[in-house]
Design an enzyme around this catalytic site. Structure first.
Site, PDB file in Angstrom:
ATOM      1  N   TYR A   1       4.542  -8.953  -7.023  1.00 45.75           N
ATOM      2  CA  TYR A   1       3.701  -8.136  -6.125  1.00 45.75           C
ATOM      3  C   TYR A   1       3.321  -6.820  -6.798  1.00 45.75           C
ATOM      4  CZ  TYR A   1       2.461  -4.917  -2.362  1.00 45.75           C
ATOM      5  OH  TYR A   1       1.826  -3.978  -1.589  1.00 45.75           O
TER       6      TYR A   1
ATOM      7  N   ILE B   1     -14.011  -6.224   4.843  1.00 47.79           N
ATOM      8  CA  ILE B   1     -12.592  -5.889   4.636  1.00 47.79           C
ATOM      9  C   ILE B   1     -11.801  -7.190   4.569  1.00 47.79           C
ATOM     10  CG2 ILE B   1     -10.570  -4.653   5.509  1.00 47.79           C
ATOM     11  CD1 ILE B   1     -12.437  -2.834   7.081  1.00 47.79           C
TER      12      ILE B   1
ATOM     13  N   GLY C   1      -2.216  -5.108  10.169  1.00 46.80           N
ATOM     14  CA  GLY C   1      -1.829  -3.946   9.368  1.00 46.80           C
ATOM     15  C   GLY C   1      -2.961  -2.997   9.017  1.00 46.80           C
TER      16      GLY C   1
HETATM   17  P1  NDP Z   1      -0.256  -7.090   6.290  1.00 53.79           P
HETATM   18  O1  NDP Z   1       0.597  -8.243   5.952  1.00 53.79           O
HETATM   19  O2  NDP Z   1      -0.209  -6.544   7.662  1.00 53.79           O
HETATM   20  O3  NDP Z   1      -1.766  -7.434   5.971  1.00 53.79           O
HETATM   21  C1  NDP Z   1      -2.113  -8.245   4.907  1.00 53.79           C
HETATM   22  C2  NDP Z   1      -3.359  -9.016   5.259  1.00 53.79           C
HETATM   23  O4  NDP Z   1      -3.673  -9.873   4.156  1.00 53.79           O
HETATM   24  C3  NDP Z   1      -3.187  -9.914   6.468  1.00 53.79           C
HETATM   25  O5  NDP Z   1      -4.344  -9.800   7.252  1.00 53.79           O
HETATM   26  C4  NDP Z   1      -3.087 -11.293   5.867  1.00 53.79           C
HETATM   27  O6  NDP Z   1      -3.570 -12.330   6.683  1.00 53.79           O
HETATM   28  C5  NDP Z   1      -4.000 -11.121   4.672  1.00 53.79           C
HETATM   29  N1  NDP Z   1      -3.815 -12.190   3.705  1.00 53.79           N
HETATM   30  C6  NDP Z   1      -2.676 -12.589   3.101  1.00 53.79           C
HETATM   31  N2  NDP Z   1      -2.927 -13.640   2.326  1.00 53.79           N
HETATM   32  C7  NDP Z   1      -4.244 -13.911   2.412  1.00 53.79           C
HETATM   33  C8  NDP Z   1      -5.086 -14.886   1.856  1.00 53.79           C
HETATM   34  N3  NDP Z   1      -4.631 -15.831   1.048  1.00 53.79           N
HETATM   35  N4  NDP Z   1      -6.392 -14.875   2.166  1.00 53.79           N
HETATM   36  C9  NDP Z   1      -6.883 -13.955   3.013  1.00 53.79           C
HETATM   37  N5  NDP Z   1      -6.127 -13.006   3.583  1.00 53.79           N
HETATM   38  C10 NDP Z   1      -4.826 -12.988   3.288  1.00 53.79           C
HETATM   39  O7  NDP Z   1       0.107  -5.966   5.218  1.00 53.79           O
HETATM   40  P2  NDP Z   1      -0.469  -4.482   4.989  1.00 53.79           P
HETATM   41  O8  NDP Z   1      -1.459  -4.142   6.009  1.00 53.79           O
HETATM   42  O9  NDP Z   1       0.697  -3.606   4.780  1.00 53.79           O
HETATM   43  O10 NDP Z   1      -1.170  -4.652   3.579  1.00 53.79           O
HETATM   44  C11 NDP Z   1      -2.500  -4.329   3.358  1.00 53.79           C
HETATM   45  C12 NDP Z   1      -2.658  -3.767   1.960  1.00 53.79           C
HETATM   46  O11 NDP Z   1      -1.966  -2.541   1.843  1.00 53.79           O
HETATM   47  C13 NDP Z   1      -2.113  -4.660   0.854  1.00 53.79           C
HETATM   48  O12 NDP Z   1      -3.012  -4.653  -0.218  1.00 53.79           O
HETATM   49  C14 NDP Z   1      -0.831  -3.974   0.455  1.00 53.79           C
HETATM   50  O13 NDP Z   1      -0.513  -4.252  -0.875  1.00 53.79           O
HETATM   51  C15 NDP Z   1      -1.226  -2.548   0.639  1.00 53.79           C
HETATM   52  N6  NDP Z   1      -0.153  -1.580   0.765  1.00 53.79           N
HETATM   53  C16 NDP Z   1       0.710  -1.652   1.824  1.00 53.79           C
HETATM   54  C17 NDP Z   1       1.715  -0.730   1.946  1.00 53.79           C
HETATM   55  C18 NDP Z   1       2.684  -0.762   3.060  1.00 53.79           C
HETATM   56  O14 NDP Z   1       3.565   0.075   3.062  1.00 53.79           O
HETATM   57  N7  NDP Z   1       2.577  -1.673   4.006  1.00 53.79           N
HETATM   58  C19 NDP Z   1       1.861   0.361   0.978  1.00 53.79           C
HETATM   59  C20 NDP Z   1       0.916   0.316  -0.092  1.00 53.79           C
HETATM   60  C21 NDP Z   1      -0.064  -0.607  -0.161  1.00 53.79           C
HETATM   61  P3  NDP Z   1      -2.712 -12.947   7.902  1.00 53.79           P
HETATM   62  O15 NDP Z   1      -2.873 -11.982   9.020  1.00 53.79           O
HETATM   63  O16 NDP Z   1      -3.411 -14.233   8.150  1.00 53.79           O
HETATM   64  O17 NDP Z   1      -1.323 -13.075   7.428  1.00 53.79           O
HETATM   65 MG1  PMR Z   2      10.596   2.230  -1.488  1.00 57.99          MG
HETATM   66  C1  PMR Z   2       9.611   8.767  -2.153  1.00 57.99           C
HETATM   67  C2  PMR Z   2      10.247   7.675  -2.137  1.00 57.99           C
HETATM   68  C3  PMR Z   2       9.759   6.332  -1.789  1.00 57.99           C
HETATM   69  C4  PMR Z   2       8.532   5.901  -1.329  1.00 57.99           C
HETATM   70  C5  PMR Z   2       7.318   6.718  -1.029  1.00 57.99           C
HETATM   71  C6  PMR Z   2       8.618   4.483  -1.184  1.00 57.99           C
HETATM   72  C7  PMR Z   2       7.565   3.669  -0.781  1.00 57.99           C
HETATM   73  N1  PMR Z   2       9.887   4.095  -1.523  1.00 57.99           N
HETATM   74  C8  PMR Z   2      10.623   5.207  -1.900  1.00 57.99           C
HETATM   75  C9  PMR Z   2      11.940   5.249  -2.332  1.00 57.99           C
HETATM   76  C10 PMR Z   2      12.819   4.170  -2.313  1.00 57.99           C
HETATM   77  N2  PMR Z   2      12.516   2.913  -1.956  1.00 57.99           N
HETATM   78  C11 PMR Z   2      14.226   4.244  -2.675  1.00 57.99           C
HETATM   79  C12 PMR Z   2      14.940   5.475  -3.111  1.00 57.99           C
HETATM   80  C13 PMR Z   2      14.725   2.982  -2.531  1.00 57.99           C
HETATM   81  C14 PMR Z   2      16.118   2.506  -2.805  1.00 57.99           C
HETATM   82  C15 PMR Z   2      16.925   2.607  -1.626  1.00 57.99           C
HETATM   83  C16 PMR Z   2      13.638   2.142  -2.071  1.00 57.99           C
HETATM   84  C17 PMR Z   2      13.770   0.798  -1.799  1.00 57.99           C
HETATM   85  C18 PMR Z   2      12.700  -0.024  -1.463  1.00 57.99           C
HETATM   86  C19 PMR Z   2      12.719  -1.441  -1.255  1.00 57.99           C
HETATM   87  C20 PMR Z   2      13.868  -2.360  -1.322  1.00 57.99           C
HETATM   88  N3  PMR Z   2      11.392   0.438  -1.291  1.00 57.99           N
HETATM   89  C21 PMR Z   2      10.640  -0.639  -1.035  1.00 57.99           C
HETATM   90  C22 PMR Z   2      11.410  -1.781  -1.013  1.00 57.99           C
HETATM   91  C23 PMR Z   2      10.532  -2.877  -0.738  1.00 57.99           C
HETATM   92  O1  PMR Z   2      10.802  -4.054  -0.631  1.00 57.99           O
HETATM   93  C24 PMR Z   2       9.121  -2.347  -0.661  1.00 57.99           C
HETATM   94  C25 PMR Z   2       8.383  -2.835  -1.858  1.00 57.99           C
HETATM   95  O2  PMR Z   2       8.698  -2.565  -2.966  1.00 57.99           O
HETATM   96  O3  PMR Z   2       7.333  -3.584  -1.638  1.00 57.99           O
HETATM   97  C26 PMR Z   2       6.686  -3.984  -2.831  1.00 57.99           C
HETATM   98  C27 PMR Z   2       9.291  -0.849  -0.773  1.00 57.99           C
HETATM   99  C28 PMR Z   2       8.391   0.199  -0.692  1.00 57.99           C
HETATM  100  N4  PMR Z   2       8.733   1.517  -0.906  1.00 57.99           N
HETATM  101  C29 PMR Z   2       7.646   2.293  -0.701  1.00 57.99           C
HETATM  102  C30 PMR Z   2       6.550   1.453  -0.340  1.00 57.99           C
HETATM  103  C31 PMR Z   2       5.165   1.945  -0.035  1.00 57.99           C
HETATM  104  C32 PMR Z   2       7.006   0.182  -0.330  1.00 57.99           C
HETATM  105  C33 PMR Z   2       6.219  -1.046   0.047  1.00 57.99           C
HETATM  106  C34 PMR Z   2       4.924  -1.390  -0.008  1.00 57.99           C
HETATM  107  C35 PMR Z   2       4.047  -1.464  -1.217  1.00 57.99           C
HETATM  108  O4  PMR Z   2       4.248  -0.965  -2.275  1.00 57.99           O
HETATM  109  O5  PMR Z   2       3.034  -2.021  -1.031  1.00 57.99           O
END
Ligand code: NDP
Ligand code: PMR
Ligand code: LMG
Length: 397
Positions: A272, A90, A96
């Site tokens: 991203y 992993i 996270g």
């Molecule tokens: P975290 O920041 O908690 O975890 C990210 C991990 O990636 C950390 O362990 C970090 O290491 C590691 N990492 C970053 N850069 C590097 C690098 N150069 N080399 C090796 N490892 C690295 O975020 P999340 O757990 O939220 O993210 C995990 C995954 O889930 C990502 O792919 C993200 O896009 C995805 N995801 C997250 C969502 C969310 O809502 N949080 C929603 C949808 C998808 P370190 O601990 O050293 O910083």
């Molecule tokens: Mg988002 C059903 C609605 C929904 C969901 C499931 C997400 C997930 N978000 C939703 C809606 C909205 N978001 C709306 C209506 C807004 C405007 C207010 C909004 C805004 C917003 C911001 C500024 N949302 C965000 C951000 C971020 O900076 C995050 C992002 O884009 O990261 C790339 C984020 C996210 N919204 C999500 C999820 C899962 C994220 C973050 C993580 C990711 O995609 O990995």
């Protein structure tokens, strides 16, 4: 290419495993941690029975690319079915989602987790704090923002003598507030360079290892996201993901040409989201190229909005304060780190999630279903193009 929406029910394959089985214990060590290839795992619950598997309802909306992998046929020793402990790598398991998944899998006793992390000490502390027992994990150094590090990791893993059964590409960086781009060791814009190119090279270098594994269900999993899919509300929050004609990617995403895949001006949030589109496209291209030949399951997923993780560390404090509340009470897309870890653990080991070419999501009852990707994230031509350009950038062609 457009996705088909013909729904069908995907029936979980079922099997049972017996407790004993002659498991030869072979121990070696890597970085001071014991390596146990075959363990006397507690098989009472059946090796592939994840905690939630019995309650999973798999609703299927089949994608054009998806096909079903062969069902499990655990090896037979003297008429008894046995299965050795699986090995899963992993990336980014130091926090996270990655950490929660590592914890969940290690607790089953059926998996040895190789935590591929850039910060060894942080990973060690995190594993300890999570209560993971030492025999269930190994930490190996991997910095995805350096192709040399990726190559060293792959070599080191191969030398460890462990089989590779499942690879989870989970690590990511998100720079929503950066005004200027930053770059990987090889000069690629950091988000796409780390999240996509680093994982692309890693997966390619380790594919042969997976091919050689005798594990009944080998899987390559890449974590995608809803925000890269413009067929959703979340995917329409600006800036939206779009790869365009990929002139920027073709140009190497460096400071000399464009740092963005589509050739536009730098935008960290967009970079991203674009990287997540690349992740989801890469998984489909893997599926098309290698599923039939290797039997490996290729999947991506959206684990839910885990609004409390380190991913948002670079966002402004007000965002970090309000975002979890917003996701919990407004969008209701919030999921805890623990729950998201259970979800990803299902994609690693659940017998009902062996289908290849799929993008998994979970509904409000936490039941998994095959979700539909956006037009761009399921475009076969784009997938091939991302693959071909990426091959050149990471030095594979
Ligand atoms: P975290 O920041 O908690 O975890 C990210 C991990 O990636 C950390 O362990 C970090 O290491 C590691 N990492 C970053 N850069 C590097 C690098 N150069 N080399 C090796 N490892 C690295 O975020 P999340 O757990 O939220 O993210 C995990 C995954 O889930 C990502 O792919 C993200 O896009 C995805 N995801 C997250 C969502 C969310 O809502 N949080 C929603 C949808 C998808 P370190 O601990 O050293 O910083
Ligand atoms: Mg988002 C059903 C609605 C929904 C969901 C499931 C997400 C997930 N978000 C939703 C809606 C909205 N978001 C709306 C209506 C807004 C405007 C207010 C909004 C805004 C917003 C911001 C500024 N949302 C965000 C951000 C971020 O900076 C995050 C992002 O884009 O990261 C790339 C984020 C996210 N919204 C999500 C999820 C899962 C994220 C973050 C993580 C990711 O995609 O990995
Ligand atoms: C960019 O901003 C960032 O600049 C960038 O850094 C990166 O994070 C990127 O995609 C990621 O996003 C995107 C931009 C989207 O800005 C915002 O998201 C800021 C929030 C704007 C919110 C405006 C709503 C104000 C009205 C609030 C009153 C409603 C009360 C609801 C009840 C709440 C009960 C708890 O900006 C847009 O596109 C605007 C779209 C507007 C959609 C409006 C939807 C309403 C949803 C309710 C928002 C609740 C506010 C919570 C804030 C959470 C933070 C996201």
């Amino acid at each position: 290419m457009a996705l088909q929406t013909a729904a069908h029910v995907f029936a979980p394959s079922s099997f049972s495993l017996h407790k004993e089985g002659k498991s030869s214990l072979k121990e070696s060590s890597l970085f001071g941690f014991p390596l146990i290839d075959h363990v006397k795992a507690d098989m009472k619950r059946g090796l592939f029975n994840s905690r939630k598997s019995s309650s999973i309802r798999v609703q299927a909306v089949a994608s054009a690319a998806a096909t079903t992998a062969p069902t499990f046929t655990p090896s037979t020793v003297q008429g008894k079915k046995t299965l050795r402990k699986g090995t899963v790598i992993i990336t980014g398991a130091s926090s996270g989602l990655g950490l929660a998944t590592a914890k969940s899998l290690s607790e089953t006793g059926k998996w040895h987790v190789v935590m591929a992390c850039r910060d060894f000490l942080k990973a060690e502390k995190a594993a300890k704090a999570a209560g993971m027992s030492k025999e269930n994990y190994t930490i190996m150094h991997l910095d995805l923002s350096s192709l040399d590090s990726v190559r060293q990791f792959a070599d080191g893993f191969k030398r460890s003598g462990r089989p590779l059964d499942v690879l989870v590409c989970n690590a990511a960086v998100y720079q929503p507030t950066a005004r200027e781009p930053s770059f990987t060791a090889d000069g690629f814009e950091l988000s796409v360079g780390t999240n996509h190119l680093g994982h692309f090279l890693l997966s390619r270098l380790l594919l042969d290892e997976m091919k050689q594994s005798d594990y009944p269900s080998k899987r390559l999993i890449i974590v995608g996201s809803i925000t890269g899919n413009t067929n959703t509300l979340a995917g329409n929050v600006p800036p939206k993901a779009s790869l365009g004609d990929m002139r920027g990617l073709q140009g190497g995403l460096n400071g000399l040409s464009s740092t963005m895949i589509d050739g536009g001006g730098f935008d960290g949030a967009k970079a991203y989201k674009d990287s997540k589109v690349c992740n989801m496209l890469t998984m489909q291209e893997f599926h098309r190229r290698y599923h039939e030949e290797t039997g490996i399951t290729f999947a991506s997923l959206y684990p839910g909005c885990i609004a409390t993780t380190g991913l948002f560390r670079e966002h402004i404090p007000l965002f970090r304060l309000l975002f979890p509340v917003f996701q919990k009470f407004v969008t209701k897309g919030f999921v805890t780190e623990e729950e998201s870890g259970e979800r990803l653990a299902q994609v690693v080991s659940d017998p009902s999630l062996t289908k290849s070419g799929v993008y998994w999501s979970w509904n409000k009852d936490s039941a998994s279903f095959e979700n539909q990707l956006s037009k761009e994230a399921s475009n076969a031509d784009k997938a091939r193009k991302v693959w071909e350009i990426s091959e050149k950038l990471v030095g594979l062609s």
